[in-house]
Design a protein around this motif. Structure first.
Motif, PDB file in Angstrom:
ATOM      1  N   SER A   1       1.839 -10.850  -9.052  1.00 52.67           N
ATOM      2  CA  SER A   1       0.605 -10.300  -9.620  1.00 52.67           C
ATOM      3  C   SER A   1       0.279  -8.906  -9.117  1.00 52.67           C
ATOM      4  CB  SER A   1      -0.581 -11.226  -9.298  1.00 52.67           C
ATOM      5  OG  SER A   1      -0.956 -11.132  -7.928  1.00 52.67           O
ATOM      6  N   LEU A   2       0.934  -8.465  -8.035  1.00 47.18           N
ATOM      7  CA  LEU A   2       0.610  -7.170  -7.448  1.00 47.18           C
ATOM      8  C   LEU A   2       1.240  -6.040  -8.255  1.00 47.18           C
ATOM      9  CD1 LEU A   2       1.170  -8.001  -3.667  1.00 47.18           C
ATOM     10  CD2 LEU A   2      -1.024  -7.662  -4.813  1.00 47.18           C
ATOM     11  N   PRO A   3       0.454  -5.048  -8.645  1.00 44.28           N
ATOM     12  CA  PRO A   3       1.012  -3.935  -9.423  1.00 44.28           C
ATOM     13  C   PRO A   3       1.708  -2.916  -8.524  1.00 44.28           C
ATOM     14  CG  PRO A   3      -1.324  -3.573  -9.094  1.00 44.28           C
ATOM     15  CD  PRO A   3      -1.020  -4.923  -8.488  1.00 44.28           C
TER      16      PRO A   3
ATOM     17  N   THR B   1      18.781   8.819  -5.864  1.00 43.71           N
ATOM     18  CA  THR B   1      20.225   8.874  -6.101  1.00 43.71           C
ATOM     19  C   THR B   1      21.074   8.508  -4.891  1.00 43.71           C
ATOM     20  OG1 THR B   1      20.172  11.252  -5.627  1.00 43.71           O
ATOM     21  CG2 THR B   1      19.995  10.579  -7.937  1.00 43.71           C
ATOM     22  N   CYS B   2      20.450   8.307  -3.732  1.00 46.10           N
ATOM     23  CA  CYS B   2      21.189   7.826  -2.570  1.00 46.10           C
ATOM     24  C   CYS B   2      20.842   6.350  -2.358  1.00 46.10           C
ATOM     25  CB  CYS B   2      20.866   8.664  -1.338  1.00 46.10           C
ATOM     26  SG  CYS B   2      19.149   8.572  -0.801  1.00 46.10           S
ATOM     27  N   GLN B   3      21.277   5.777  -1.251  1.00 48.08           N
ATOM     28  CA  GLN B   3      20.954   4.388  -0.978  1.00 48.08           C
ATOM     29  C   GLN B   3      19.454   4.235  -0.712  1.00 48.08           C
ATOM     30  OE1 GLN B   3      23.992   1.992   1.320  1.00 48.08           O
ATOM     31  NE2 GLN B   3      24.599   4.042   1.955  1.00 48.08           N
ATOM     32  N   THR B   4      18.938   3.050  -1.016  1.00 48.04           N
ATOM     33  CA  THR B   4      17.512   2.775  -0.849  1.00 48.04           C
ATOM     34  C   THR B   4      17.318   1.458  -0.120  1.00 48.04           C
ATOM     35  OG1 THR B   4      17.569   1.860  -3.087  1.00 48.04           O
ATOM     36  CG2 THR B   4      16.648   4.079  -2.838  1.00 48.04           C
ATOM     37  N   ALA B   5      16.207   1.379   0.622  1.00 42.79           N
ATOM     38  CA  ALA B   5      15.882   0.156   1.348  1.00 42.79           C
ATOM     39  C   ALA B   5      14.377  -0.081   1.309  1.00 42.79           C
ATOM     40  CB  ALA B   5      16.359   0.252   2.797  1.00 42.79           C
ATOM     41  N   ILE B   6      13.999  -1.347   1.301  1.00 42.84           N
ATOM     42  CA  ILE B   6      12.602  -1.735   1.406  1.00 42.84           C
ATOM     43  C   ILE B   6      12.403  -2.426   2.748  1.00 42.84           C
ATOM     44  CG2 ILE B   6      13.145  -3.810   0.025  1.00 42.84           C
ATOM     45  CD1 ILE B   6       9.676  -2.117   0.401  1.00 42.84           C
ATOM     46  N   PHE B   7      11.451  -1.930   3.530  1.00 44.43           N
ATOM     47  CA  PHE B   7      11.044  -2.524   4.798  1.00 44.43           C
ATOM     48  C   PHE B   7       9.592  -2.943   4.629  1.00 44.43           C
ATOM     49  CE2 PHE B   7      13.908  -0.987   8.467  1.00 44.43           C
ATOM     50  CZ  PHE B   7      15.032  -0.935   7.652  1.00 44.43           C
ATOM     51  N   THR B   8       9.324  -4.256   4.581  1.00 40.99           N
ATOM     52  CA  THR B   8       7.956  -4.698   4.352  1.00 40.99           C
ATOM     53  C   THR B   8       7.700  -6.010   5.069  1.00 40.99           C
ATOM     54  OG1 THR B   8       6.263  -4.830   2.618  1.00 40.99           O
ATOM     55  CG2 THR B   8       8.346  -6.007   2.208  1.00 40.99           C
ATOM     56  N   ALA B   9       6.468  -6.500   4.992  1.00 36.61           N
ATOM     57  CA  ALA B   9       6.056  -7.612   5.841  1.00 36.61           C
ATOM     58  C   ALA B   9       6.710  -8.934   5.454  1.00 36.61           C
ATOM     59  CB  ALA B   9       4.532  -7.754   5.811  1.00 36.61           C
ATOM     60  N   LEU B  10       6.742  -9.259   4.156  1.00 34.79           N
ATOM     61  CA  LEU B  10       7.162 -10.588   3.722  1.00 34.79           C
ATOM     62  C   LEU B  10       8.380 -10.535   2.808  1.00 34.79           C
ATOM     63  CD1 LEU B  10       3.749 -12.345   2.973  1.00 34.79           C
ATOM     64  CD2 LEU B  10       5.025 -12.227   5.111  1.00 34.79           C
ATOM     65  N   THR B  11       9.314 -11.435   3.031  1.00 35.15           N
ATOM     66  CA  THR B  11      10.532 -11.490   2.243  1.00 35.15           C
ATOM     67  C   THR B  11      10.279 -11.697   0.751  1.00 35.15           C
ATOM     68  OG1 THR B  11      11.855 -12.223   4.128  1.00 35.15           O
ATOM     69  CG2 THR B  11      12.714 -12.728   1.935  1.00 35.15           C
ATOM     70  N   PRO B  12       9.349 -12.555   0.335  1.00 31.72           N
ATOM     71  CA  PRO B  12       9.135 -12.679  -1.117  1.00 31.72           C
ATOM     72  C   PRO B  12       8.762 -11.356  -1.787  1.00 31.72           C
ATOM     73  CG  PRO B  12       8.146 -14.538   0.013  1.00 31.72           C
ATOM     74  CD  PRO B  12       8.575 -13.576   1.082  1.00 31.72           C
TER      75      PRO B  12
ATOM     76  N   GLU C   1       0.800  -1.216   0.000  1.00 30.56           N
ATOM     77  CA  GLU C   1       0.000   0.000   0.000  1.00 30.56           C
ATOM     78  C   GLU C   1       0.842   1.280   0.000  1.00 30.56           C
ATOM     79  OE1 GLU C   1      -3.289  -0.102   2.723  1.00 30.56           O
ATOM     80  OE2 GLU C   1      -3.641  -2.216   2.362  1.00 30.56           O
ATOM     81  N   THR C   2       2.130   1.118  -0.274  1.00 23.88           N
ATOM     82  CA  THR C   2       3.008   2.269  -0.486  1.00 23.88           C
ATOM     83  C   THR C   2       3.613   2.124  -1.883  1.00 23.88           C
ATOM     84  OG1 THR C   2       3.459   2.528   1.892  1.00 23.88           O
ATOM     85  CG2 THR C   2       4.987   3.573   0.379  1.00 23.88           C
ATOM     86  N   LEU C   3       4.695   1.382  -2.016  1.00 28.45           N
ATOM     87  CA  LEU C   3       5.222   1.117  -3.354  1.00 28.45           C
ATOM     88  C   LEU C   3       4.284   0.235  -4.174  1.00 28.45           C
ATOM     89  CD1 LEU C   3       8.990   0.480  -2.572  1.00 28.45           C
ATOM     90  CD2 LEU C   3       8.084   2.338  -3.960  1.00 28.45           C
ATOM     91  N   ILE C   4       3.606  -0.662  -3.483  1.00 31.25           N
ATOM     92  CA  ILE C   4       2.706  -1.613  -4.133  1.00 31.25           C
ATOM     93  C   ILE C   4       1.270  -1.124  -4.018  1.00 31.25           C
ATOM     94  CG2 ILE C   4       1.791  -3.965  -4.046  1.00 31.25           C
ATOM     95  CD1 ILE C   4       4.613  -3.797  -5.183  1.00 31.25           C
ATOM     96  N   ASP C   5       0.553  -1.169  -5.134  1.00 33.19           N
ATOM     97  CA  ASP C   5      -0.866  -0.812  -5.147  1.00 33.19           C
ATOM     98  C   ASP C   5      -1.661  -2.049  -4.761  1.00 33.19           C
ATOM     99  OD1 ASP C   5      -3.312   0.316  -5.481  1.00 33.19           O
ATOM    100  OD2 ASP C   5      -3.223   0.436  -7.666  1.00 33.19           O
ATOM    101  N   GLY C   6      -1.679  -2.315  -3.467  1.00 41.12           N
ATOM    102  CA  GLY C   6      -2.311  -3.517  -2.945  1.00 41.12           C
ATOM    103  C   GLY C   6      -1.532  -4.016  -1.750  1.00 41.12           C
ATOM    104  N   ASP C   7      -1.857  -5.214  -1.320  1.00 45.64           N
ATOM    105  CA  ASP C   7      -1.298  -5.755  -0.088  1.00 45.64           C
ATOM    106  C   ASP C   7      -1.183  -7.266  -0.250  1.00 45.64           C
ATOM    107  OD1 ASP C   7      -1.106  -6.838   2.561  1.00 45.64           O
ATOM    108  OD2 ASP C   7      -1.827  -4.939   3.368  1.00 45.64           O
TER     109      ASP C   7
END
Length: 231
Positions: free
Chosen positions: A76-78, A91-102, A15-21
């Motif tokens: 399948s998630l857009p 342009t700097c370092q980036t990280a993803i913090f989310t619920a599931l590793t896949p 629900e941030t980068l991903i349009d869905g959950d």
């Protein structure tokens, strides 16, 4: 003008980068959407621990789902509007913090992120057991961010956090600058900026002002021409 030198942008996934959950997608697949929605509503409305609810009340409902089916659902998630064009041009370092590793793996691969933090579904013989393990489940996103910053030698005020929900509040509170994408009312007052839509083109001026975005790259990667000026 913000004179801080930002070194890391941390993004939430669902629900941030991903349009869905991914949890909602799993719930629909299993046929437990109503049960999951009740738990999530309790978390939003009563300030409950989102990760504890995921571990103890929601994820056990997914016992028996195959790891292959979980991966199919992830794929399948857009992405949210503008998410790929904007996040891939930070342009700097980036990280993803989310619920599931896949899901974290998918986002990091698609967008070229430097770091990922998430929880691992426990899988036995290719089947989810209904258990989930990981630092975010055990400790929350805030302490996990603290550990990453210590590893990288970055101060909290050099971080930008982008999220949407109560699980992201520890990121908002620690970061030097924070953005919530179309947040619920209970979250809206916590970050520095809150958008009214889950549209990443709306946050381009904020990232550009803080020197962490290749705006020309965003324009090149956008699906169609977009106006990136501030109203």
């Amino acid at each position: 003008m913000d004179d801080t030198t930002y070194e890391l942008v941390v993004f939430d996934g669902d629900e941030t980068l991903i349009d869905g959950d991914i949890v909602d997608a799993l719930a629909e697949h299993v046929g437990v959407t109503d049960e999951v929605e009740r738990v999530k509503t309790d978390v939003w409305e009563h300030d409950l621990d989102a990760m504890e609810a995921l571990s103890e009340q929601i994820f056990p409902l997914f016992e028996g789902v195959s790891a292959a089916e979980l991966e199919r659902l992830v794929q399948s998630l857009p992405f949210a509007p503008g998410a790929k064009a904007v996040a891939s041009n930070v342009t700097c370092q980036t990280a993803i913090f989310t619920a599931l590793t896949p899901l974290a793996d998918h986002i990091a691969d698609e967008l070229g992120f430097d770091w990922k933090r998430a929880n691992d579904p426990v899988v036995e013989d290719g089947i989810l057991t209904g258990e989930i393990r990981g630092d975010i489940i055990d400790r929350g996103k805030g302490p996990v961010l603290d550990d990453l910053l210590e590893q990288l030698g970055i101060d909290h005020d050099q971080v930008i956090a982008v999220g949407d929900g109560p699980h992201d509040i520890p990121l908002f509170e620690r970061a030097g600058f924070s953005i919530a994408m179309d947040p619920r009312p209970a979250v809206r007052d916590v970050p520095d900026v809150a958008t009214d839509e889950q549209n990443f083109f709306q946050i381009v001026p904020h990232l550009e002002e803080r020197g962490v975005l290749d705006v020309e790259g965003v324009q090149r990667n956008a699906d169609e021409p977009v106006d990136l000026t501030v109203d």
